[in-house]
Design an enzyme around this catalytic site. Structure first.
Site, PDB file in Angstrom:
ATOM      1  N   LEU A 113     -40.271 -20.543  -3.559  1.00  0.00           N
ATOM      2  CA  LEU A 113     -40.626 -21.169  -4.839  1.00  0.00           C
ATOM      3  C   LEU A 113     -39.588 -20.411  -6.057  1.00  0.00           C
ATOM      4  CD1 LEU A 113     -44.547 -20.845  -4.824  1.00  0.00           C
ATOM      5  CD2 LEU A 113     -42.964 -22.571  -3.924  1.00  0.00           C
ATOM      6  N   HIS A 122     -40.531 -24.970  -9.367  1.00  0.00           N
ATOM      7  CA  HIS A 122     -41.456 -24.894  -8.780  1.00  0.00           C
ATOM      8  C   HIS A 122     -42.765 -24.645  -9.777  1.00  0.00           C
ATOM      9  CE1 HIS A 122     -39.629 -24.998  -4.764  1.00  0.00           C
ATOM     10  NE2 HIS A 122     -40.266 -25.878  -4.584  1.00  0.00           N
ATOM     11  N   VAL A 151     -35.567 -29.043 -13.265  1.00  0.00           N
ATOM     12  CA  VAL A 151     -35.248 -27.804 -13.938  1.00  0.00           C
ATOM     13  C   VAL A 151     -33.927 -27.329 -13.621  1.00  0.00           C
ATOM     14  CG1 VAL A 151     -36.172 -25.450 -14.580  1.00  0.00           C
ATOM     15  CG2 VAL A 151     -37.671 -27.116 -13.939  1.00  0.00           C
ATOM     16  N   SER A 183     -34.372 -24.435  -3.668  1.00  0.00           N
ATOM     17  CA  SER A 183     -34.660 -23.308  -2.710  1.00  0.00           C
ATOM     18  C   SER A 183     -33.082 -23.299  -2.017  1.00  0.00           C
ATOM     19  CB  SER A 183     -35.645 -23.580  -1.808  1.00  0.00           C
ATOM     20  OG  SER A 183     -36.792 -24.051  -2.423  1.00  0.00           O
TER      21      SER A 183
END
Ligand code: PAF
Length: 292
Positions: free
Chosen positions: A33, A37, A179, A189
């Site tokens: 995360l 997230h 983002v 990730s």
């Protein structure tokens, strides 16, 4: 925060939440995360309300990986993921392993056969069948009213919306803007797997898309974006395309909103990004602020 690892445990834990008035909102993730997230978790809490239940699934879904090296290298920092969920006020985390999710002789998959042909679907055969199958299973296991997805995976969101529409799945699909790091790189990730030199080079992807999308002609847009991205000797372009925002079919003119999308490889690491183009003008989606 409750953490459960099987469907039976999840059902039991959900019974404890059954009396609550609010909605049950699911955030399906593969873990590792990052602040992107955390925006999904925030959106889920808003949608669930204080009396509702936020469920997060953390499952690196093997059936959506087309390369075993990618599956094996996918980061799995479970402890820190759980700490982040706890800090974000998540009620329930579902962390199944493969055996808990799939029968060894499973023989049913969910296939979307139109929107998944191009872009990531062309480059990763079977990927979206794996995504649709696991997402539908997670919807059914959690009994969620709504689910939150990141707009960065815009083809994935379009396909999940289509699955929900075509199969009458009673789940509302909520979307959070991409983002970005302060240098423009879309959070992922997979960024963790870039070397320092690759990481320093990677902001060119968004820079190239954003600059090209300001042009007014399809051929010019594609040429400009390709030239800027391909100028890096460190990466290989998997695809770069300008597609209709709704049908995901490549466009020849900018009469309707379109999406300029790319996937590139830095070594084994595959990164995707896109910008929305409206009649030759870039529409930057309102960036979600990176938490301090
Ligand atoms: O976007 C992801 O992380 C995955 O594709 C999802 C939706 C969790 C399904 O495995």
């Amino acid at each position: 925060m409750n953490v459960v690892a099987t469907g039976a445990e999840l059902r039991e834990a959900l019974l404890d939440c059954a009396g609550s008035d609010g909605r049950r909102v699911l955030v399906p993730t593969m873990g590792a995360l990052h602040p992107g997230h955390l925006e999904l978790l925030k959106r889920a809490r808003e949608a669930a309300g204080p009396a509702g239940t936020v469920v997060v699934s953390i499952f690196v879904n093997p059936i959506q990986f087309d390369r075993s090296a990618d599956l094996e290298a996918y980061p799995r920092p479970m402890e820190s993921d759980l700490a982040k969920c706890h800090a974000a006020g998540v009620d329930l985390v579902f962390t199944p392993d493969s055996a808990a999710m799939y029968h060894h002789d499973r023989s049913v998959m969910v296939t979307e056969s139109l929107l998944s042909h191009g872009l990531c679907g062309a480059a990763r055969p079977g990927h979206f069948d794996g995504v649709c199958t696991v997402v539908l299973k997670l919807f059914l296991l959690s009994g969620c009213h709504a689910a939150v997805f990141g707009a960065k995976d815009f083809q994935q969101v379009a396909i999940i919306r289509r699955m929900v529409r075509d199969l009458d799945v009673p789940v509302e699909i909520l979307e959070c803007p991409t983002v970005r790091e302060s240098d423009g790189l879309a959070m992922s990730s997979r960024n963790l797997r870039l070397t320092a030199r690759q990481r320093a080079d990677a902001p060119r992807i968004h820079r190239a898309l954003a600059a090209a999308a300001k042009l007014h002609d399809v051929a010019e847009i594609l040429a400009a974006a390709t030239m800027e991205i391909a100028a890096s000797p460190m990466l290989r372009i998997d695809y770069l395309a300008l597609v209709d925002a709704e049908t995901l079919v490549p466009v020849t003119a900018l009469a309707r909103p379109a999406v300029l999308a790319t996937a590139v490889f830095y070594g084994e690491v595959r990164l995707i990004d896109h910008v929305v183009v409206r009649s030759g003008k870039l529409k930057i989606r309102e960036p979600a602020k990176k938490p301090d």
